[in-house]
Design a protein around this motif. Structure first.
Motif, PDB file in Angstrom:
ATOM      1  N   ARG A 118      43.170  42.368  54.715  1.00  0.00           N
ATOM      2  CA  ARG A 118      44.394  42.202  53.936  1.00  0.00           C
ATOM      3  C   ARG A 118      44.718  40.723  53.763  1.00  0.00           C
ATOM      4  NH1 ARG A 118      48.482  46.863  56.391  1.00  0.00           N
ATOM      5  NH2 ARG A 118      47.293  48.667  55.619  1.00  0.00           N
ATOM      6  N   GLN A 156      42.570  39.459  50.975  1.00  0.00           N
ATOM      7  CA  GLN A 156      43.080  39.922  49.682  1.00  0.00           C
ATOM      8  C   GLN A 156      44.306  39.121  49.250  1.00  0.00           C
ATOM      9  OE1 GLN A 156      43.753  44.104  50.202  1.00  0.00           O
ATOM     10  NE2 GLN A 156      41.566  44.636  50.207  1.00  0.00           N
ATOM     11  N   ILE A 157      45.202  38.889  50.201  1.00  0.00           N
ATOM     12  CA  ILE A 157      46.410  38.113  49.874  1.00  0.00           C
ATOM     13  C   ILE A 157      46.032  36.687  49.491  1.00  0.00           C
ATOM     14  CG2 ILE A 157      48.520  37.158  50.871  1.00  0.00           C
ATOM     15  CD1 ILE A 157      48.744  39.712  52.542  1.00  0.00           C
ATOM     16  N   ARG A 186      43.238  35.730  48.084  1.00  0.00           N
ATOM     17  CA  ARG A 186      42.700  35.751  46.725  1.00  0.00           C
ATOM     18  C   ARG A 186      43.812  35.880  45.687  1.00  0.00           C
ATOM     19  NH1 ARG A 186      37.918  40.077  48.080  1.00  0.00           N
ATOM     20  NH2 ARG A 186      36.567  38.625  49.240  1.00  0.00           N
ATOM     21  N   LYS A 187      44.785  36.733  45.960  1.00  0.00           N
ATOM     22  CA  LYS A 187      45.897  36.903  45.024  1.00  0.00           C
ATOM     23  C   LYS A 187      46.670  35.593  44.868  1.00  0.00           C
ATOM     24  CE  LYS A 187      46.643  41.860  45.727  1.00  0.00           C
ATOM     25  NZ  LYS A 187      47.587  42.914  46.188  1.00  0.00           N
ATOM     26  N   PHE A 210      44.570  33.240  42.664  1.00  0.00           N
ATOM     27  CA  PHE A 210      44.693  33.588  41.249  1.00  0.00           C
ATOM     28  C   PHE A 210      46.067  33.217  40.711  1.00  0.00           C
ATOM     29  CE2 PHE A 210      41.118  36.605  42.067  1.00  0.00           C
ATOM     30  CZ  PHE A 210      40.252  36.121  41.104  1.00  0.00           C
ATOM     31  N   GLY A 211      47.090  33.437  41.549  1.00  0.00           N
ATOM     32  CA  GLY A 211      48.441  33.078  41.107  1.00  0.00           C
ATOM     33  C   GLY A 211      48.573  31.588  40.883  1.00  0.00           C
TER      34      GLY A 211
END
Length: 296
Positions: A250, A253-254, A256-257, A260-261
């Motif tokens: 997790r 994933q955070i 990576r988010k 991207f943000g």
């Protein structure tokens, strides 16, 4: 008494309940032969160690600092479960010469414990009747006097006489039938016969084996309980490892988010700057392809 009697009689015997002395027996004729040794003090010093040990029947060599005579302290213990669920520890300790027959000593100690247990149970069973009689006959002063606490105390004091009789009876029986106690003895290397094992000793050995067996069962139960705790700890460790893996995924994933943000934000800022520059330059050079600036 002579030194020969010292080798066939008990010098001092004490009966205790939960480390509290109840009754004592002392052969006053043998005390001068051991230089008036204070047997009660020796027993009180060793009683704590005796009661804390797991040994039911045993002996302790008395130090030569007390006397030059070879004396041995013998003891026997037994746990008694009361009606209310509590447990009392009965301990009998005796001091005798090292050459006194061990079968005689063990027989006396076991007899005293058995008789005291019977005596204690009979006394406890008779006390409720005495209390009831006191309640019923409370209006009669004669009956109340007959059931006074002094009567109970005198009944408790009867066992001291009983203990003395047990010791003297078995000493007399040993003096008359010494060959029975020594039956089955084998000759030692020094020419003296070693003392035999009689049925009483076998019974005590069985009791000690039962005690050891119970201790082993308790240890096994503790090991099993410890194994269950270890298995629980392993399960919790596995769960922790699984949770750690999930948390790590997790977190990636955070991450990576968030990347991207951030990239979207940077691209948006770049686009706004490009539009502002296009508008500023286009106003001076002409829209839409900066024709005035390019021709010049």
């Amino acid at each position: 008494m002579s030194n020969a009697d010292l080798h066939s009689h008990l010098i001092h015997t004490t009966l205790t309940l939960n480390s509290t002395t109840l009754y004592t027996y002392e052969n006053h004729q043998l005390i001068p032969l051991i230089n008036n040794l204070n047997c009660s003090e020796i027993i009180s010093q060793e009683l704590g160690l005796i009661n804390s040990s797991k040994t039911i029947v045993g002996s302790i060599q008395i130090s030569s600092n007390y006397t030059t005579t070879k004396l041995v302290l013998y003891f026997m213990k037994k746990a008694l479960v009361n009606k209310d669920g509590s447990t009392d520890l009965i301990t009998v300790v005796t001091i005798a010469h090292s050459e006194v027959n061990r079968a005689l000593i063990i027989t006396v100690l076991k007899k005293i414990i058995d008789k005291y247990i019977d005596f204690k149970q009979e006394t406890e069973n008779s006390d409720p009747d005495t209390i009831n009689n006191n309640n019923i006959n409370n209006s009669n002063p004669i009956n109340s006097a007959n059931n006074s606490p002094s009567q109970t105390k005198s009944r408790l004091g009867e066992f001291k006489l009983m203990m003395n009789q047990i010791i003297k009876f078995h000493e007399l029986e040993y003096s008359s039938n010494a060959q029975i106690y020594n039956y089955g003895a084998i000759e030692g290397t020094d020419g003296e016969s070693s003392q035999s094992i009689n049925p009483n000793q076998l019974l005590l050995a069985n009791e000690e084996v039962d005690e050891v067996r119970q201790l082993m069962l308790d240890n096994i139960n503790k090991l099993l309980s410890r194994g269950d705790k270890i298995n629980l700890l392993v399960d919790q460790t596995d769960r922790l490892n699984t949770s750690s893996s999930v948390f790590q995924k997790r977190a990636q994933q955070i991450k990576r988010k968030m990347w991207f943000g951030n990239m979207k934000f940077i691209l948006a800022i770049a686009a706004v700057i490009f539009v502002i520059l296009y508008l500023f330059i286009g106003q001076s050079c002409g829209f839409p392809f900066f024709s005035r600036c390019l021709h010049n």
